[in-house]
Write a protein that holds these residues in place. Structure first.
Motif, short mmCIF file in Angstrom:
data_model
loop_
_atom_site.label_atom_id
_atom_site.label_comp_id
_atom_site.label_asym_id
_atom_site.label_seq_id
_atom_site.Cartn_x
_atom_site.Cartn_y
_atom_site.Cartn_z
N SER A 18 0.82 -1.22 0.00
CA SER A 18 0.00 0.00 0.00
C SER A 18 0.84 1.26 0.00
O SER A 18 0.54 2.22 -0.72
CB SER A 18 -0.95 0.01 1.20
N HIS A 21 2.30 1.79 -3.35
CA HIS A 21 1.26 2.25 -4.28
C HIS A 21 0.99 3.74 -4.13
O HIS A 21 0.81 4.45 -5.11
CB HIS A 21 -0.03 1.44 -4.05
N ARG A 22 0.97 4.22 -2.91
CA ARG A 22 0.66 5.62 -2.63
C ARG A 22 1.88 6.54 -2.61
O ARG A 22 1.74 7.74 -2.41
CB ARG A 22 -0.04 5.73 -1.27
N GLU A 81 0.31 -3.76 -7.43
CA GLU A 81 -0.65 -2.66 -7.35
C GLU A 81 -2.08 -3.20 -7.27
O GLU A 81 -2.91 -2.70 -6.52
CB GLU A 81 -0.50 -1.75 -8.56
N ALA A 84 -2.59 -4.42 -3.78
CA ALA A 84 -2.66 -3.28 -2.84
C ALA A 84 -4.02 -2.59 -2.89
O ALA A 84 -4.49 -2.07 -1.88
CB ALA A 84 -1.56 -2.27 -3.15
N THR A 85 -4.64 -2.59 -4.06
CA THR A 85 -5.92 -1.90 -4.22
C THR A 85 -7.12 -2.83 -4.10
O THR A 85 -8.26 -2.40 -4.26
CB THR A 85 -5.97 -1.16 -5.58
N PRO A 96 -7.13 -5.56 1.46
CA PRO A 96 -7.46 -4.24 2.00
C PRO A 96 -8.98 -4.06 2.13
O PRO A 96 -9.75 -4.50 1.27
CB PRO A 96 -6.90 -3.27 0.96
N ASN A 100 -8.77 0.99 4.46
CA ASN A 100 -7.39 0.51 4.59
C ASN A 100 -6.53 1.59 5.26
O ASN A 100 -6.32 2.65 4.70
CB ASN A 100 -6.82 0.16 3.22
N TYR A 102 -3.44 1.69 5.79
CA TYR A 102 -2.06 1.78 5.31
C TYR A 102 -1.99 2.56 4.04
O TYR A 102 -1.05 2.79 3.43
CB TYR A 102 -1.48 0.38 5.11
#
Length: 102
Positions: A18, A21-22, A81, A84-85, A96, A100, A102
């Protein structure tokens, strides 16, 4: 492995994916920053444990590991990704939720 340890590992894996990803840095960071991040959010681990988590994520095709001098660079893959999403699931990675943290 106890249930607590399993849940902790799953949360660590999700947190790593996460934050990559961000991150805003093309989905990349070095392993030292990622270890500090886990510590800051209460999921800290010894350096060798963080390395083991990252190596497992790489074996699963979720991140790519490379070296820049003596620093391990971690880059999120397309599959990472998606995990993570929440678009895809991966063994050992917490799915997640809507909120989420994180």
């Amino acid at each position: 492995m106890s249930l607590f340890e399993q849940l902790r590992e799953e949360h660590q894996a999700l947190a790593l994916l996460s934050v990559l990803h961000r991150s805003g840095y093309a989905g990349a960071a070095n392993s030292r920053i990622l270890a500090d991040y886990l510590e800051a959010i209460g999921l800290g681990a010894l350096p060798e444990v963080v390395t083991a988590r990252l190596e497992r994520l790489e074996r699963q095709g979720l991140v790519k590991l490379s070296l820049a001098e003596d620093i391990r660079v971690v880059t999120l893959t397309q599959r990472g990704e998606e995990v993570a999403t929440g678009k895809r699931e991966a063994e050992g990675v917490r799915r997640p939720g809507r909120d989420n943290p994180y």
